[in-house]
Design a protein around this motif. Structure first.
Motif: not given
Ligand code: PLP
Length: 397
Positions: A355-364
């Motif tokens: 699950e940790a490998y499937t994460s993406l961070r959007f920082s606006l």
């Protein structure tokens, strides 16, 4: 390579663009006003006065006094100075540090170093939203505790820690003991994005960084409450109240001061805008893409930070696919020697390696628009679908 149609930057937790007014404020100090602030002649005096003004602007943003601000080279250096400086100055009083398992490496690796040099470190766990239980701080304090270092907001998933409560607990503990426990926070991600006031948070030390708040890189600051016993890490001249030797990075300091001044003025407006935009992005993703999960606290979170796991989609593959479309995001894992380790933060929330490998961070950030967010919502579903079609990471049966 296909021409890139758009360039959309959604990685503001990594770094922010320099505000044009910050650049304008800095330029004279790279050209005409080159004096050394320690010089007694007018070249030096002029620069000293500008540096003092910048110090005041930084202090004012966080509710501090200007003589409580020490300029450093980065958030990393501020954290090093806070932790090592407190340990060095208070060795006779104790050797125990309390921190959390989700700190930035700029705290965790300092703790690792200190534990190899006679300190004992307690790493507090977090719940599934990334929150520390402040009662755990109370339980962890011993006679030997000299420092509690808890980050204000997490860089990967944005969760905001209950610092006021932790500050109250430390204050209470201090009222019953001869040796004070100091309270440090790494506020590199929160300053500018949410309200930060050192007195409300009851912190003794606070780290911040120029390039996370639309200022220049290579400049940071450490707030040190008056009366805190702390040693310098560098031996040399008497700069920065004897706490950070070396001729000051004047253009950087002027830039940081200006960035803080702009943040004082714009923060409330920006916070509202970012909340709206990131909520729009989240709802758009939720409506159009099945099997996703939000990492971090649903409410107690930085306004522009969105960390999402996309089931069966390797974060890195998604990052690269988005990059081809001109969209810059980040994955929560740090790449070490070519092999990406899963994020220690996401693992601490209880996510599996997969699950940790499937994460993406959007920082606006400030320059993002509704149209940009709409564009991301429009193209993301087909990219996720395509990657899921060829994914090596197993899907739910
Ligand atoms: N602390 C946190 C929470 C961060 O996010 C970062 C940078 O990503 C740092 C410290 C380090 O700051 P700097 O890049 O100024 O060294």
């Amino acid at each position: 390579m296909r021409p890139i149609l758009k360039r959309i930057y959604l990685d503001h937790n990594a770094t922010t663009p320099l505000h044009p007014l910050v650049l304008k404020a800095m330029l004279p100090y790279l050209e005409r006003d080159f004096g050394n602030p320690s010089s007694l002649h007018r070249f030096g005096r002029k620069v000293r006065a500008s540096m003092d003004e910048a110090r005041e602007k930084v202090a004012s943003l966080i509710g501090a006094k200007s003589e409580e601000i020490i300029f450093t080279s980065s958030g990393t250096e501020s954290n090093n100075l806070a932790l090592k400086g407190i340990v060095e100055a208070n060795r006779k009083r104790g050797n125990h540090i309390i921190t959390s398992s989700i700190e930035h490496p700029a705290v965790l690796n300092v703790c690792k170093y200190l534990s190899q040099h006679g300190c004992r470190v307690t790493y507090l766990p977090v719940d599934r939203y990334g929150l520390i239980n402040s009662e755990d701080v109370r339980k962890a304090i011993t006679k030997k505790t000299i420092l509690v270092s808890i980050m204000h907001a997490n860089n990967e998933m944005g969760t905001i820690q209950p610092l006021r409560e932790i500050g109250r607990i430390i204050k209470e503990a201090n009222s019953k003991r001869p040796n004070r426990v100091y309270f440090h926070t790494d506020a590199v991600q929160s300053v500018e994005k949410i309200k930060v006031n050192v007195n409300k948070l009851k912190v003794d030390l606070l780290s911040l960084s120029g390039h996370k708040l639309y200022g220049p890189k290579g400049i940071g600051a450490l707030y040190i409450r008056k009366g805190v016993r702390i040693s310098s890490l560098l031996q040399g001249g008497e700069h920065e109240y004897n706490l950070r030797a070396g001729t000051e990075n004047i253009p950087g300091i002027i830039g940081l001061g200006k960035a803080c001044k702009i943040a004082s003025r714009e923060r409330i407006k920006e916070e509202k805008k970012l909340l709206k935009l990131s909520e729009r992005l989240y709802q758009g993703i939720r409506e159009k893409i099945p099997d996703i999960r939000l990492n971090g606290h649903p409410k107690k979170r930085l306004p522009g930070t969105l960390n999402i796991s996309f089931e069966s989609v390797e974060g890195e593959a998604l990052l690269l696919a988005l990059d081809l479309e001109g969209i810059a995001v980040s994955i929560g894992s740090a790449c070490t020697s070519g092999s990406p380790e899963p994020s220690h933060v996401l693992l601490a929330l209880g996510l599996s390696y997969e699950e940790a490998y499937t994460s993406l961070r959007f920082s606006l950030g400030r320059e993002n628009t509704k149209e940009e967010i709409n564009y991301v919502i429009q193209i993301l579903p087909s990219i996720v679908k395509r990657i899921r079609g060829i994914s090596a990471i197993g899907r739910k049966k």
